[in-house]
Design a protein around this motif. Structure first.
Motif, PDB file in Angstrom:
ATOM      1  N   GLY A 204      43.691  36.256  36.971  1.00 24.66           N
ATOM      2  CA  GLY A 204      43.606  35.107  36.058  1.00 24.66           C
ATOM      3  C   GLY A 204      44.061  33.656  36.488  1.00 24.66           C
ATOM      4  N   THR A 205      43.111  33.146  38.075  1.00 27.23           N
ATOM      5  CA  THR A 205      43.489  32.341  38.006  1.00 27.23           C
ATOM      6  C   THR A 205      42.118  31.100  36.889  1.00 27.23           C
ATOM      7  OG1 THR A 205      43.976  32.414  39.877  1.00 27.23           O
ATOM      8  CG2 THR A 205      42.765  30.297  39.524  1.00 27.23           C
ATOM      9  N   THR A 206      41.372  31.798  36.659  1.00 27.13           N
ATOM     10  CA  THR A 206      40.377  31.182  35.785  1.00 27.13           C
ATOM     11  C   THR A 206      40.834  31.099  34.241  1.00 27.13           C
ATOM     12  OG1 THR A 206      38.485  32.398  36.585  1.00 27.13           O
ATOM     13  CG2 THR A 206      37.941  31.803  34.413  1.00 27.13           C
ATOM     14  N   ARG A 207      41.741  32.021  33.680  1.00 23.23           N
ATOM     15  CA  ARG A 207      42.127  31.506  32.539  1.00 23.23           C
ATOM     16  C   ARG A 207      43.379  30.893  32.683  1.00 23.23           C
ATOM     17  NH1 ARG A 207      44.428  36.286  28.827  1.00 23.23           N
ATOM     18  NH2 ARG A 207      45.964  35.123  27.094  1.00 23.23           N
ATOM     19  N   ARG A 208      44.237  31.044  34.137  1.00 22.65           N
ATOM     20  CA  ARG A 208      45.007  29.697  33.517  1.00 22.65           C
ATOM     21  C   ARG A 208      44.668  28.150  33.992  1.00 22.65           C
ATOM     22  NH1 ARG A 208      46.940  33.604  36.613  1.00 22.65           N
ATOM     23  NH2 ARG A 208      46.822  32.599  38.994  1.00 22.65           N
ATOM     24  N   ILE A 209      43.273  28.144  34.554  1.00 31.59           N
ATOM     25  CA  ILE A 209      42.660  26.580  34.440  1.00 31.59           C
ATOM     26  C   ILE A 209      41.786  26.228  32.866  1.00 31.59           C
ATOM     27  CG2 ILE A 209      39.904  25.921  35.378  1.00 31.59           C
ATOM     28  CD1 ILE A 209      40.518  26.703  38.008  1.00 31.59           C
ATOM     29  N   PHE A 210      42.043  27.198  32.209  1.00 35.15           N
ATOM     30  CA  PHE A 210      40.982  27.405  31.259  1.00 35.15           C
ATOM     31  C   PHE A 210      42.364  26.463  29.907  1.00 35.15           C
ATOM     32  CE2 PHE A 210      37.266  28.813  32.016  1.00 35.15           C
ATOM     33  CZ  PHE A 210      36.371  28.309  31.697  1.00 35.15           C
ATOM     34  N   GLU A 211      43.834  27.228  30.190  1.00 34.10           N
ATOM     35  CA  GLU A 211      44.485  27.042  29.388  1.00 34.10           C
ATOM     36  C   GLU A 211      44.699  25.401  29.537  1.00 34.10           C
ATOM     37  OE1 GLU A 211      47.713  30.120  30.453  1.00 34.10           O
ATOM     38  OE2 GLU A 211      46.246  31.369  28.602  1.00 34.10           O
ATOM     39  N   LYS A 212      44.350  24.763  30.881  1.00 36.32           N
ATOM     40  CA  LYS A 212      44.963  23.305  30.966  1.00 36.32           C
ATOM     41  C   LYS A 212      44.323  22.854  30.009  1.00 36.32           C
ATOM     42  CE  LYS A 212      44.873  21.367  34.564  1.00 36.32           C
ATOM     43  NZ  LYS A 212      43.836  20.890  36.335  1.00 36.32           N
ATOM     44  N   TYR A 213      42.824  23.316  29.114  1.00 39.43           N
ATOM     45  CA  TYR A 213      41.945  22.095  28.493  1.00 39.43           C
ATOM     46  C   TYR A 213      42.053  23.050  27.483  1.00 39.43           C
ATOM     47  CZ  TYR A 213      41.211  20.656  32.895  1.00 39.43           C
ATOM     48  OH  TYR A 213      41.288  19.979  34.760  1.00 39.43           O
ATOM     49  N   PHE A 214      42.327  24.141  26.728  1.00 41.72           N
ATOM     50  CA  PHE A 214      42.314  24.835  25.418  1.00 41.72           C
ATOM     51  C   PHE A 214      43.213  25.666  24.902  1.00 41.72           C
ATOM     52  CE2 PHE A 214      38.164  24.809  26.601  1.00 41.72           C
ATOM     53  CZ  PHE A 214      37.222  24.455  26.155  1.00 41.72           C
ATOM     54  N   ASP A 215      43.774  25.980  23.936  1.00 42.97           N
ATOM     55  CA  ASP A 215      44.826  26.850  23.572  1.00 42.97           C
ATOM     56  C   ASP A 215      44.981  28.318  24.191  1.00 42.97           C
ATOM     57  OD1 ASP A 215      44.070  28.242  21.475  1.00 42.97           O
ATOM     58  OD2 ASP A 215      43.670  26.495  20.577  1.00 42.97           O
ATOM     59  N   PRO A 216      45.750  28.877  24.439  1.00 41.22           N
ATOM     60  CA  PRO A 216      46.167  30.386  25.126  1.00 41.22           C
ATOM     61  C   PRO A 216      44.673  31.447  24.481  1.00 41.22           C
ATOM     62  CG  PRO A 216      48.067  29.550  25.060  1.00 41.22           C
ATOM     63  CD  PRO A 216      47.233  28.891  24.053  1.00 41.22           C
ATOM     64  N   ASP A 217      44.903  31.089  22.975  1.00 41.96           N
ATOM     65  CA  ASP A 217      43.801  31.951  22.172  1.00 41.96           C
ATOM     66  C   ASP A 217      42.042  32.218  22.812  1.00 41.96           C
ATOM     67  OD1 ASP A 217      46.083  33.544  21.180  1.00 41.96           O
ATOM     68  OD2 ASP A 217      45.676  32.374  19.122  1.00 41.96           O
ATOM     69  N   LEU A 218      42.523  30.753  22.407  1.00 43.19           N
ATOM     70  CA  LEU A 218      40.648  29.876  22.716  1.00 43.19           C
ATOM     71  C   LEU A 218      40.558  30.389  23.845  1.00 43.19           C
ATOM     72  CD1 LEU A 218      37.946  29.045  22.003  1.00 43.19           C
ATOM     73  CD2 LEU A 218      38.783  26.627  22.012  1.00 43.19           C
ATOM     74  N   ALA A 219      41.387  29.760  24.559  1.00 45.04           N
ATOM     75  CA  ALA A 219      40.697  30.358  26.377  1.00 45.04           C
ATOM     76  C   ALA A 219      40.482  31.636  27.032  1.00 45.04           C
ATOM     77  CB  ALA A 219      42.064  29.534  27.483  1.00 45.04           C
ATOM     78  N   ALA A 220      41.072  32.393  26.428  1.00 43.77           N
ATOM     79  CA  ALA A 220      41.404  34.142  27.043  1.00 43.77           C
ATOM     80  C   ALA A 220      40.074  34.484  25.726  1.00 43.77           C
ATOM     81  CB  ALA A 220      42.362  34.844  25.646  1.00 43.77           C
ATOM     82  N   THR A 221      39.407  33.803  24.216  1.00 48.47           N
ATOM     83  CA  THR A 221      37.818  34.354  24.338  1.00 48.47           C
ATOM     84  C   THR A 221      36.751  34.172  25.253  1.00 48.47           C
ATOM     85  OG1 THR A 221      39.061  34.092  22.051  1.00 48.47           O
ATOM     86  CG2 THR A 221      36.494  34.004  21.701  1.00 48.47           C
ATOM     87  N   LEU A 222      37.256  32.695  25.915  1.00 45.79           N
ATOM     88  CA  LEU A 222      36.070  31.963  27.037  1.00 45.79           C
ATOM     89  C   LEU A 222      35.779  32.656  27.961  1.00 45.79           C
ATOM     90  CD1 LEU A 222      37.428  28.700  26.443  1.00 45.79           C
ATOM     91  CD2 LEU A 222      35.029  29.490  25.542  1.00 45.79           C
ATOM     92  N   VAL A 223      37.127  33.337  28.498  1.00 42.36           N
ATOM     93  CA  VAL A 223      36.925  33.879  30.241  1.00 42.36           C
ATOM     94  C   VAL A 223      36.869  35.478  30.225  1.00 42.36           C
ATOM     95  CG1 VAL A 223      38.246  31.807  31.219  1.00 42.36           C
ATOM     96  CG2 VAL A 223      39.570  33.886  30.273  1.00 42.36           C
TER      97      VAL A 223
END
Length: 260
Positions: free
Chosen positions: A239-258
């Motif tokens: 889950g580290t990568t997802r947490r990094i992306f959630e710093k910059y995007f909303d959780p739904d978009l972050a999840a889509t990306l990772v």
């Protein structure tokens, strides 16, 4: 009791030694280059997704890695020559596969950002109007439709290339180009630069394109590539990568990306 404790201690030490043995070889200093690109990395703020990913990879590897900032075109040249070990958020193609290996950590789609006054509602509209110029970052490749558009317009001398996003935004505002290719990482910049009012975003009907850690095949052996790939995979798994992306995007978009 003493024997049991000693055995437990020995097993723990062996496990630690084994974990260390399968980690990357840190016997030499290594190099990694970032490129200035929206939320992936901003030189102005010295922050971004790729910087966070780089710092976590360095921490987990235990290696000494010198991180620098370079233009994307220069990064690919040095990766090919073996003068640079790593970069981030790279995509592959047949040519790059000859000299680079990858460890995927996110996937995203590409979009055409076009001026509203250009009268463009599809990629075909843009390609079919020989008065329109497209701006791209030098050495960047995109999804299948994006690459087709770029290659077609380049053959017709309708392509403007720049070293980064900033000059392309300026050219778009000045109507020197009428469109450019963008990713989700560029959206906040669009708002800051007040470009939204004069542009429209057109999605490509292509699947998301994997992006990852770039490893020079000349500098990093196949065995070491697998070790670095394991670090990237572990970051996604825990889950580290997802947490990094959630710093910059909303959780739904972050999840889509990772999650791909």
């Amino acid at each position: 009791m003493l024997t049991r404790c000693a055995l437990t201690w020995l097993i723990t030490i062996c496990a630690c030694c084994q974990a260390h043995a399968v980690g990357p070889d840190c016997s030499r200093p290594m190099t990694l280059a970032l490129h200035d690109h929206g939320l992936l990395y901003s030189a102005a703020t010295d922050s971004g997704i790729d910087k966070d990913v780089a710092e976590e990879l360095i921490r987990r590897s235990g290696c000494k890695v010198t991180v620098t900032l370079m233009a994307r075109a220069r990064i690919w040249q040095l990766i090919e020559s073996g003068a640079l070990d790593f970069s981030l958020s790279g995509i592959t193609n047949a040519d790059r596969d000859k000299f680079a290996a990858f460890a995927w950590y996110f996937s995203n789609k590409y979009y055409l950002l076009a001026r509203k006054d250009a009268g463009v509602h599809s990629l075909a509209d843009f390609a079919g109007n020989d008065k329109l110029q497209l701006g791209v970052i030098r050495s960047f490749r995109y999804s299948e439709s994006g690459n087709t558009l770029v290659d077609t317009l380049q053959a017709s001398s309708r392509l403007s290339q720049a070293g980064g996003l900033e000059p392309l935004y300026q050219a778009l505002m000045l109507n020197h180009i009428q469109g450019m290719l963008i990713e989700p990482f560029d959206y906040p910049t669009l708002g800051e630069k007040k470009i939204r009012d004069i542009t429209t975003i057109i999605a490509f009907n292509d699947p998301p394109v994997p992006h990852g850690l770039i490893m020079s095949k000349k500098a990093v052996s196949p065995t070491e590539q697998e070790k670095w790939r394991a670090l990237v995979d572990a970051m996604r798994a825990d889950g580290t990568t997802r947490r990094i992306f959630e710093k910059y995007f909303d959780p739904d978009l972050a999840a889509t990306l990772v999650n791909f």
